[in-house]
Motif scaffolding. Structure first.
Motif, PDB file in Angstrom:
ATOM      1  N   LYS A 171       0.849  -1.193   0.000  1.00 24.97           N
ATOM      2  CA  LYS A 171       0.000   0.000   0.000  1.00 24.97           C
ATOM      3  C   LYS A 171       0.881   1.238   0.000  1.00 24.97           C
ATOM      4  O   LYS A 171       1.801   1.361   0.815  1.00 24.97           O
ATOM      5  CB  LYS A 171      -0.880  -0.032   1.241  1.00 24.97           C
ATOM      6  CG  LYS A 171      -2.052   0.922   1.258  1.00 24.97           C
ATOM      7  CD  LYS A 171      -2.925   0.602   2.476  1.00 24.97           C
ATOM      8  CE  LYS A 171      -4.199   1.424   2.486  1.00 24.97           C
ATOM      9  NZ  LYS A 171      -5.067   1.046   3.632  1.00 24.97           N
ATOM     10  N   THR A 172       0.628   2.176  -0.915  1.00 29.96           N
ATOM     11  CA  THR A 172       1.410   3.411  -0.983  1.00 29.96           C
ATOM     12  C   THR A 172       0.465   4.608  -0.898  1.00 29.96           C
ATOM     13  O   THR A 172      -0.589   4.617  -1.539  1.00 29.96           O
ATOM     14  CB  THR A 172       2.233   3.484  -2.284  1.00 29.96           C
ATOM     15  OG1 THR A 172       1.353   3.428  -3.421  1.00 29.96           O
ATOM     16  CG2 THR A 172       3.212   2.324  -2.363  1.00 29.96           C
ATOM     17  N   PRO A 173       0.813   5.662  -0.140  1.00 30.35           N
ATOM     18  CA  PRO A 173      -0.145   6.730   0.175  1.00 30.35           C
ATOM     19  C   PRO A 173      -0.330   7.784  -0.896  1.00 30.35           C
ATOM     20  O   PRO A 173      -1.296   8.544  -0.843  1.00 30.35           O
ATOM     21  CB  PRO A 173       0.444   7.350   1.440  1.00 30.35           C
ATOM     22  CG  PRO A 173       1.917   7.117   1.322  1.00 30.35           C
ATOM     23  CD  PRO A 173       2.058   5.779   0.651  1.00 30.35           C
ATOM     24  N   ASN A 174       0.574   7.862  -1.867  1.00 23.20           N
ATOM     25  CA  ASN A 174       0.455   8.912  -2.886  1.00 23.20           C
ATOM     26  C   ASN A 174       1.301   8.558  -4.105  1.00 23.20           C
ATOM     27  O   ASN A 174       1.973   7.512  -4.131  1.00 23.20           O
ATOM     28  CB  ASN A 174       0.862  10.287  -2.314  1.00 23.20           C
ATOM     29  CG  ASN A 174       2.233  10.251  -1.667  1.00 23.20           C
ATOM     30  OD1 ASN A 174       3.182   9.721  -2.231  1.00 23.20           O
ATOM     31  ND2 ASN A 174       2.335  10.806  -0.463  1.00 23.20           N
ATOM     32  N   LEU A 175       1.290   9.438  -5.095  1.00 25.38           N
ATOM     33  CA  LEU A 175       1.972   9.162  -6.356  1.00 25.38           C
ATOM     34  C   LEU A 175       3.479   9.031  -6.165  1.00 25.38           C
ATOM     35  O   LEU A 175       4.100   8.096  -6.691  1.00 25.38           O
ATOM     36  CB  LEU A 175       1.668  10.273  -7.367  1.00 25.38           C
ATOM     37  CG  LEU A 175       2.322  10.109  -8.748  1.00 25.38           C
ATOM     38  CD1 LEU A 175       1.813   8.853  -9.451  1.00 25.38           C
ATOM     39  CD2 LEU A 175       2.075  11.344  -9.614  1.00 25.38           C
ATOM     40  N   ASP A 176       4.091   9.952  -5.439  1.00 23.61           N
ATOM     41  CA  ASP A 176       5.536   9.865  -5.238  1.00 23.61           C
ATOM     42  C   ASP A 176       5.929   8.539  -4.605  1.00 23.61           C
ATOM     43  O   ASP A 176       6.933   7.916  -4.980  1.00 23.61           O
ATOM     44  CB  ASP A 176       6.029  11.022  -4.365  1.00 23.61           C
ATOM     45  CG  ASP A 176       5.980  12.362  -5.078  1.00 23.61           C
ATOM     46  OD1 ASP A 176       6.001  12.357  -6.334  1.00 23.61           O
ATOM     47  OD2 ASP A 176       5.905  13.405  -4.401  1.00 23.61           O
ATOM     48  N   ALA A 177       5.120   8.080  -3.660  1.00 23.69           N
ATOM     49  CA  ALA A 177       5.440   6.840  -2.953  1.00 23.69           C
ATOM     50  C   ALA A 177       5.357   5.629  -3.871  1.00 23.69           C
ATOM     51  O   ALA A 177       6.207   4.727  -3.796  1.00 23.69           O
ATOM     52  CB  ALA A 177       4.503   6.665  -1.765  1.00 23.69           C
ATOM     53  N   VAL A 192       2.798  -4.098 -11.139  1.00 24.94           N
ATOM     54  CA  VAL A 192       1.715  -3.263 -11.640  1.00 24.94           C
ATOM     55  C   VAL A 192       1.064  -2.607 -10.434  1.00 24.94           C
ATOM     56  O   VAL A 192       1.123  -3.151  -9.328  1.00 24.94           O
ATOM     57  CB  VAL A 192       0.682  -4.113 -12.429  1.00 24.94           C
ATOM     58  CG1 VAL A 192       0.001  -5.113 -11.514  1.00 24.94           C
ATOM     59  CG2 VAL A 192      -0.335  -3.253 -13.147  1.00 24.94           C
ATOM     60  N   ALA A 193       0.471  -1.449 -10.625  1.00 22.54           N
ATOM     61  CA  ALA A 193      -0.184  -0.772  -9.500  1.00 22.54           C
ATOM     62  C   ALA A 193      -1.617  -0.414  -9.869  1.00 22.54           C
ATOM     63  O   ALA A 193      -1.870   0.128 -10.953  1.00 22.54           O
ATOM     64  CB  ALA A 193       0.576   0.487  -9.102  1.00 22.54           C
ATOM     65  N   TRP A 194      -2.550  -0.756  -8.974  1.00 26.98           N
ATOM     66  CA  TRP A 194      -3.876  -0.163  -9.037  1.00 26.98           C
ATOM     67  C   TRP A 194      -3.749   1.237  -8.436  1.00 26.98           C
ATOM     68  O   TRP A 194      -3.143   1.435  -7.390  1.00 26.98           O
ATOM     69  CB  TRP A 194      -4.864  -0.983  -8.211  1.00 26.98           C
ATOM     70  CG  TRP A 194      -6.189  -0.276  -8.040  1.00 26.98           C
ATOM     71  CD1 TRP A 194      -7.244  -0.306  -8.882  1.00 26.98           C
ATOM     72  CD2 TRP A 194      -6.563   0.585  -6.959  1.00 26.98           C
ATOM     73  NE1 TRP A 194      -8.261   0.484  -8.409  1.00 26.98           N
ATOM     74  CE2 TRP A 194      -7.875   1.054  -7.221  1.00 26.98           C
ATOM     75  CE3 TRP A 194      -5.914   1.032  -5.806  1.00 26.98           C
ATOM     76  CZ2 TRP A 194      -8.547   1.912  -6.363  1.00 26.98           C
ATOM     77  CZ3 TRP A 194      -6.588   1.889  -4.951  1.00 26.98           C
ATOM     78  CH2 TRP A 194      -7.887   2.323  -5.218  1.00 26.98           C
ATOM     79  N   ILE A 195      -4.293   2.219  -9.122  1.00 29.94           N
ATOM     80  CA  ILE A 195      -4.151   3.601  -8.680  1.00 29.94           C
ATOM     81  C   ILE A 195      -5.522   4.253  -8.578  1.00 29.94           C
ATOM     82  O   ILE A 195      -6.387   4.050  -9.442  1.00 29.94           O
ATOM     83  CB  ILE A 195      -3.208   4.393  -9.627  1.00 29.94           C
ATOM     84  CG1 ILE A 195      -2.944   5.805  -9.108  1.00 29.94           C
ATOM     85  CG2 ILE A 195      -3.734   4.421 -11.047  1.00 29.94           C
ATOM     86  CD1 ILE A 195      -1.790   6.510  -9.837  1.00 29.94           C
ATOM     87  N   ASP A 196      -5.724   4.994  -7.517  1.00 28.35           N
ATOM     88  CA  ASP A 196      -6.997   5.672  -7.273  1.00 28.35           C
ATOM     89  C   ASP A 196      -6.986   7.020  -7.984  1.00 28.35           C
ATOM     90  O   ASP A 196      -6.406   7.994  -7.503  1.00 28.35           O
ATOM     91  CB  ASP A 196      -7.202   5.855  -5.763  1.00 28.35           C
ATOM     92  CG  ASP A 196      -8.555   6.477  -5.426  1.00 28.35           C
ATOM     93  OD1 ASP A 196      -9.311   6.806  -6.362  1.00 28.35           O
ATOM     94  OD2 ASP A 196      -8.842   6.638  -4.223  1.00 28.35           O
ATOM     95  N   CYS A 197      -7.646   7.072  -9.127  1.00 28.01           N
ATOM     96  CA  CYS A 197      -7.674   8.310  -9.909  1.00 28.01           C
ATOM     97  C   CYS A 197      -8.636   9.345  -9.348  1.00 28.01           C
ATOM     98  O   CYS A 197      -8.664  10.490  -9.836  1.00 28.01           O
ATOM     99  CB  CYS A 197      -8.049   8.003 -11.359  1.00 28.01           C
ATOM    100  SG  CYS A 197      -6.762   7.188 -12.296  1.00 28.01           S
ATOM    101  N   LEU A 320     -11.378   1.630 -13.024  1.00 25.88           N
ATOM    102  CA  LEU A 320     -10.241   0.739 -13.226  1.00 25.88           C
ATOM    103  C   LEU A 320      -9.078   1.541 -13.804  1.00 25.88           C
ATOM    104  O   LEU A 320      -9.148   2.030 -14.934  1.00 25.88           O
ATOM    105  CB  LEU A 320     -10.617  -0.394 -14.180  1.00 25.88           C
ATOM    106  CG  LEU A 320      -9.554  -1.460 -14.415  1.00 25.88           C
ATOM    107  CD1 LEU A 320      -9.179  -2.146 -13.107  1.00 25.88           C
ATOM    108  CD2 LEU A 320     -10.026  -2.491 -15.435  1.00 25.88           C
ATOM    109  N   ALA A 321      -8.015   1.686 -13.030  1.00 26.47           N
ATOM    110  CA  ALA A 321      -6.835   2.426 -13.488  1.00 26.47           C
ATOM    111  C   ALA A 321      -5.596   1.625 -13.107  1.00 26.47           C
ATOM    112  O   ALA A 321      -5.458   1.188 -11.961  1.00 26.47           O
ATOM    113  CB  ALA A 321      -6.789   3.813 -12.869  1.00 26.47           C
TER     114      ALA A 321
END
Length: 418
Positions: A171-177, A192-197, A320-321
């Motif tokens: 689990k990563t808290p933001n884009l930089d992470a 691969v990363a699921w990302i919350d857009c 889905l991103a």
């Protein structure tokens, strides 16, 4: 639609049916397999030769990746590159030069193609490889069927001792992470990363990084996919911004902060959507658009941040991103990947989506990126030619190999190709 039953029938069909485009299983998201006339390769589906010592396979272009996996995984062989579905053909995988969750290590599908046989616009069927008729080979890999009809290919499979994948989720808290995590785990076989857009502010780009390694012990099994069906067409208003925000928040929240490890069948790790039949019907009658782009690594963080801000500020829902780290580009003039970051986002097809994507196009172009032809349904000619600067080289190869005016699609005409 022409549906030849053999290579010989294919050779007879092409000269009298031009201009045309080949079609495999119709899994492209846009109009790349639509055209004035269509030639289906669905019955060019035979295996011809396999070397159990080296894993070299010769097969027709209409063989599906699913056919290969179900036949050869139990024998200890696997496809070196797998896209997000196993239900595409070998010819389609080559023409789109598909990539998977391991591009940073293993490149695209074409990196594992030893040779192809291709039917040209003059009716001749020729072989091509990186060392023989190399310009034709490289133009065909990623060339979206515009150099001719791929009729067969020789592939190099990879040896495995177990079919399962050991998955690790972080689990990563933001884009930089998440970008830092990609680099820290660059040695992973798959990532691969699921990302919350939909996340904004300090949570912009929060993600779940998913990594995988091939298990070394266990069964060698290729499961028959029994897809769960969607009960009919969903109401078009079901997937809206509010629902997307709630879904994304819940999905992110259910993952623990510490790394989670689990063993999974390769099917559920590589292609989870294959288990949901007709999943696109969730978007209702208008359907959906998948917007996939790649940005060079040097400007990728800035470009991704700007794009995520625009998506988050829009009134659209993004469910889905998927974010990936790409390795080096290859020698194919129209192959999509370049060293950097790729983001694929699904949107419901509506007027506001097209308006947003026009804005995102300008950001992608400003950062030296490009859009994926296999997912494209609305790219402009200017965007294509800016993103694929070797397009004229591609056209020159097509001219030398009798393709101009003979192989075309609705997409190629939209993009200004001959």
């Amino acid at each position: 639609m022409a549906e030849p039953l053999s290579r010989q029938q294919c050779m007879r069909a092409v000269p009298g049916a031009l201009p045309l485009i080949a079609r495999g299983r119709g899994r492209s998201y846009g109009d790349s397999a639509l055209g004035p006339q269509v030639l289906s390769t669905r019955y060019l589906d035979r295996f011809h030769d396999f070397d159990p010592e080296t894993g070299v396979l010769c097969c027709d272009a209409g063989v599906s990746l699913d056919d290969i996996l179900r036949t050869f995984v139990p024998r200890g062989w696997f496809l070196p590159v797998m896209p997000g579905t196993r239900f595409i053909t070998v010819g389609g995988a080559i023409a789109s030069d598909v990539h998977g969750k391991n591009h940073h290590r293993d490149g695209t599908f074409s990196a594992h193609v030893a040779s192809i046989r291709i039917l040209l616009g003059n009716g001749e069927c020729v072989g091509a490889s990186p060392s023989d008729k190399a310009e034709l080979f490289h133009a065909t890999c990623g060339g979206m069927g515009l150099t001719g009809v791929i009729v067969s290919a020789v592939l190099r499979l990879k040896a495995i001792t177990a079919s399962d994948i050991l998955e690790t989720r972080i689990k990563t808290p933001n884009l930089d992470a998440v970008l830092e995590a990609f680099d820290a785990h660059a040695a992973s076989a798959y990532s691969v990363a699921w990302i919350d857009c939909m996340a904004r502010g300090t949570h912009l780009g929060r993600s779940i990084l998913v990594m995988g390694e091939q298990c070394t012990e266990g069964p060698l099994v290729a499961q028959q996919v029994k897809a769960l069906g969607i009960p009919g067409e969903m109401p078009s208003g079901l997937l809206n911004r509010a629902v997307a925000k709630m879904f994304n928040a819940a999905y992110y929240g259910r993952t623990r902060a510490n790394a989670q490890k689990s063993r999974k069948p390769f099917e559920s790790f590589i292609a989870p959507l294959d288990a949901i039949a007709g999943w696109s019907s969730l978007y209702g009658r208008p359907g959906f658009l998948q917007y996939q782009f790649v940005l060079p690594k040097a400007s990728g963080a800035d470009g991704l941040r700007e794009i995520l801000q625009h998506i988050g500020q829009s009134r659209l829902g993004a469910f889905l991103a998927v974010l990936k780290l790409f390795g080096d580009a290859n020698a194919n003039p129209l192959s999509f990947p370049l060293k950097g970051y790729s983001l694929a986002v699904d949107f419901k097809a509506e007027a506001a989506t097209f308006e947003l994507l026009d804005v995102l196009d300008s950001i992608v172009a400003a950062h030296g990126g490009r859009l994926y032809l296999a997912k494209d349904a609305r790219m402009s000619e200017a965007m294509f030619k800016a993103g694929y600067p070797r397009w004229q080289e591609f056209e020159d190869v097509r001219a030398r190999w009798h393709a101009h005016g003979k192989f075309m699609s609705t997409q190629s005409r939209r993009l200004g190709l001959a």
